[in-house]
Design an enzyme around this catalytic site. Structure first.
Site, PDB file in Angstrom:
ATOM      1  N   LYS A  69      -6.726  12.527 -11.548  1.00  0.00           N
ATOM      2  CA  LYS A  69      -7.633  11.454 -11.134  1.00  0.00           C
ATOM      3  C   LYS A  69      -8.418  10.897 -12.323  1.00  0.00           C
ATOM      4  O   LYS A  69      -8.763   9.709 -12.345  1.00  0.00           O
ATOM      5  CB  LYS A  69      -8.556  11.945 -10.013  1.00  0.00           C
TER       6      LYS A  69
ATOM      7  N   ILE B  99       0.848  -1.201   0.000  1.00  0.00           N
ATOM      8  CA  ILE B  99       0.000   0.000   0.000  1.00  0.00           C
ATOM      9  C   ILE B  99       0.876   1.241   0.000  1.00  0.00           C
ATOM     10  O   ILE B  99       1.700   1.431   0.904  1.00  0.00           O
ATOM     11  CB  ILE B  99      -0.923   0.030   1.239  1.00  0.00           C
TER      12      ILE B  99
ATOM     13  N   TYR C 291      -5.194  18.489 -10.268  1.00  0.00           N
ATOM     14  CA  TYR C 291      -5.594  17.366  -9.398  1.00  0.00           C
ATOM     15  C   TYR C 291      -6.728  16.560 -10.039  1.00  0.00           C
ATOM     16  O   TYR C 291      -6.643  15.334 -10.148  1.00  0.00           O
ATOM     17  CB  TYR C 291      -6.009  17.862  -8.013  1.00  0.00           C
TER      18      TYR C 291
ATOM     19  N   ASP D 281      10.198   8.561  -1.056  1.00  0.00           N
ATOM     20  CA  ASP D 281       9.469   9.642  -1.722  1.00  0.00           C
ATOM     21  C   ASP D 281       9.180   9.207  -3.154  1.00  0.00           C
ATOM     22  O   ASP D 281      10.081   9.127  -3.987  1.00  0.00           O
ATOM     23  CB  ASP D 281      10.301  10.930  -1.707  1.00  0.00           C
TER      24      ASP D 281
ATOM     25  N   ASN E 200      -2.202   4.206  -3.689  1.00  0.00           N
ATOM     26  CA  ASN E 200      -3.100   5.121  -2.974  1.00  0.00           C
ATOM     27  C   ASN E 200      -2.474   6.495  -2.716  1.00  0.00           C
ATOM     28  O   ASN E 200      -3.202   7.476  -2.592  1.00  0.00           O
ATOM     29  CB  ASN E 200      -3.517   4.461  -1.651  1.00  0.00           C
TER      30      ASN E 200
HETATM   31  N1  NAP Z   1      -9.386  12.855   1.416  1.00  0.00           N
HETATM   32  C1  NAP Z   1     -10.202  13.049   0.386  1.00  0.00           C
HETATM   33  O1  NAP Z   1     -11.157  13.838   0.439  1.00  0.00           O
HETATM   34  C2  NAP Z   1      -9.976  12.265  -0.890  1.00  0.00           C
HETATM   35  C3  NAP Z   1     -11.032  12.176  -1.820  1.00  0.00           C
HETATM   36  C4  NAP Z   1     -10.828  11.446  -2.983  1.00  0.00           C
HETATM   37  C5  NAP Z   1      -9.630  10.834  -3.219  1.00  0.00           C
HETATM   38  N2  NAP Z   1      -8.611  10.947  -2.318  1.00  0.00           N
HETATM   39  C6  NAP Z   1      -7.342  10.298  -2.634  1.00  0.00           C
HETATM   40  O2  NAP Z   1      -7.056   9.362  -1.610  1.00  0.00           O
HETATM   41  C7  NAP Z   1      -5.653   9.117  -1.579  1.00  0.00           C
HETATM   42  C8  NAP Z   1      -5.182   9.149  -0.139  1.00  0.00           C
HETATM   43  O3  NAP Z   1      -5.386  10.448   0.366  1.00  0.00           O
HETATM   44  P1  NAP Z   1      -5.844  10.733   1.869  1.00  0.00           P
HETATM   45  O4  NAP Z   1      -7.143  11.441   1.805  1.00  0.00           O
HETATM   46  O5  NAP Z   1      -5.731   9.522   2.686  1.00  0.00           O
HETATM   47  O6  NAP Z   1      -4.748  11.834   2.263  1.00  0.00           O
HETATM   48  P2  NAP Z   1      -3.531  11.813   3.299  1.00  0.00           P
HETATM   49  O7  NAP Z   1      -4.024  11.505   4.665  1.00  0.00           O
HETATM   50  O8  NAP Z   1      -2.821  13.104   3.065  1.00  0.00           O
HETATM   51  O9  NAP Z   1      -2.625  10.594   2.802  1.00  0.00           O
HETATM   52  C9  NAP Z   1      -1.750  10.706   1.716  1.00  0.00           C
HETATM   53  C10 NAP Z   1      -0.713   9.620   1.803  1.00  0.00           C
HETATM   54  O10 NAP Z   1       0.177   9.750   0.679  1.00  0.00           O
HETATM   55  C11 NAP Z   1       1.519   9.759   1.155  1.00  0.00           C
HETATM   56  N3  NAP Z   1       2.364  10.582   0.300  1.00  0.00           N
HETATM   57  C12 NAP Z   1       2.220  11.910   0.031  1.00  0.00           C
HETATM   58  N4  NAP Z   1       3.233  12.336  -0.744  1.00  0.00           N
HETATM   59  C13 NAP Z   1       4.033  11.260  -0.957  1.00  0.00           C
HETATM   60  C14 NAP Z   1       5.250  11.060  -1.661  1.00  0.00           C
HETATM   61  N5  NAP Z   1       5.859  12.073  -2.295  1.00  0.00           N
HETATM   62  N6  NAP Z   1       5.807   9.825  -1.669  1.00  0.00           N
HETATM   63  C15 NAP Z   1       5.214   8.795  -0.999  1.00  0.00           C
HETATM   64  N7  NAP Z   1       4.056   8.918  -0.329  1.00  0.00           N
HETATM   65  C16 NAP Z   1       3.486  10.137  -0.305  1.00  0.00           C
HETATM   66  C17 NAP Z   1       1.423  10.361   2.559  1.00  0.00           C
HETATM   67  O11 NAP Z   1       2.504   9.930   3.383  1.00  0.00           O
HETATM   68  P3  NAP Z   1       3.841  10.740   3.700  1.00  0.00           P
HETATM   69  O12 NAP Z   1       3.463  12.172   3.943  1.00  0.00           O
HETATM   70  O13 NAP Z   1       4.365  10.036   4.911  1.00  0.00           O
HETATM   71  O14 NAP Z   1       4.714  10.564   2.503  1.00  0.00           O
HETATM   72  C18 NAP Z   1       0.139   9.729   3.051  1.00  0.00           C
HETATM   73  O15 NAP Z   1       0.390   8.451   3.564  1.00  0.00           O
HETATM   74  C19 NAP Z   1      -5.015  10.167  -2.488  1.00  0.00           C
HETATM   75  O16 NAP Z   1      -4.694   9.571  -3.724  1.00  0.00           O
HETATM   76  C20 NAP Z   1      -6.116  11.193  -2.664  1.00  0.00           C
HETATM   77  O17 NAP Z   1      -6.000  11.874  -3.890  1.00  0.00           O
HETATM   78  C21 NAP Z   1      -8.767  11.634  -1.159  1.00  0.00           C
END
Ligand code: NAP
Length: 209
Positions: free
Chosen positions: A156, A7, A152, A60, A87
């Site tokens: 998607k 994941i 963004y 990263d 993800n």
């Molecule tokens: N939250 C919403 O409303 C929403 C809605 C639709 C879709 N999504 C999608 O759901 C997915 C997860 O988002 P989330 O809502 O769970 O947000 P989140 O809590 O910010 O989680 C994002 C994850 O991605 C990792 N990440 C960010 N930059 C990275 C990098 N450069 N390299 C490796 N890992 C990285 C972060 O970990 P580190 O910072 O430790 O690297 C974190 O584990 C995303 O694809 C987002 O677009 C979210």
């Protein structure tokens, strides 16, 4: 035999929850994100609570070589990945012509390039074994253009269409490719994507109505 899920973005939010659900069902994990401390904390919790095996790769994924390094490390460890969950992702707000190209390219590198490379690396193994599942976190944002989040939403749309096309190519195998399509979800996303004010305003509006 228990299945292993890799994941990305497992240190918080949706990815962390998916990791917990998989561990609750007895599945082993490879957790990928940048924050090693968060990943190791989750590893300790899941291993002690669910007697599963969790391997951490702090990386990263916006770096061009990172997906290959993740794949190589998994091979070196002798881990067979059964489920790939792409993800990790982030967003960003602002008019397209005012946002920095660096921020938008980093978003494209994570949301599109890393997801594509990891899929390209793991999928041939799945097809060879005729088993395996890929889950790509897309978004309801992929169904429409997103003014003030133009890049963004477009990333998607790429994810949704890529997954659907590959899924069709695999129709005569046991390998599946599926989109996860969240709507607005409480996580670190709003903060990371500079949209906390937006969420706050929406909450206020909801309160007034
Ligand atoms: N939250 C919403 O409303 C929403 C809605 C639709 C879709 N999504 C999608 O759901 C997915 C997860 O988002 P989330 O809502 O769970 O947000 P989140 O809590 O910010 O989680 C994002 C994850 O991605 C990792 N990440 C960010 N930059 C990275 C990098 N450069 N390299 C490796 N890992 C990285 C972060 O970990 P580190 O910072 O430790 O690297 C974190 O584990 C995303 O694809 C987002 O677009 C979210």
């Amino acid at each position: 035999m228990s299945k292993t899920a890799l994941i990305t973005g497992a240190s918080s939010g949706i990815g962390k929850e998916l990791a917990i659900i998989h561990a609750q069902q007895g599945g082993n994990l490879v957790l990928v994100a940048r924050r090693a401390d968060k990943l190791n904390e989750l590893k300790q919790t899941l291993e002690s609570q669910h007697k599963v095996s969790v391997y951490v790769i702090a990386k990263d994924l916006t770096n061009a070589n990172a997906p290959q390094e993740v794949y190589d490390e998994v091979q070196t460890q002798g881990i067979t990945v059964d489920y790939l969950i792409n993800n990790a992702g982030f967003g960003g707000r602002g008019k397209f012509h005012e946002r920095s190209i660096e921020d938008d390219l980093a978003m494209i590198n994570l949301n599109i390039v890393a997801l594509t490379l990891l899929t390209k690396l793991f999928l041939p193994d799945f097809v060879k074994r005729n088993s395996g599942k890929i889950l790509n976190t897309s978004s309801t944002a992929s169904f429409m253009p997103g003014p003030l989040q133009a890049v963004y939403f477009a990333t998607k749309t790429y994810v949704t269409f890529l997954s659907n096309a590959i899924a069709e190519e695999l129709y005569d195998t046991n390998v599946t490719v599926t989109n996860l399509m969240p709507g607005a979800t409480e996580s670190e996303f709003a903060k990371t994507s500079g949209m906390e004010k937006q969420v706050y305003l929406n909450k206020q509006q909801r309160h007034i109505q």
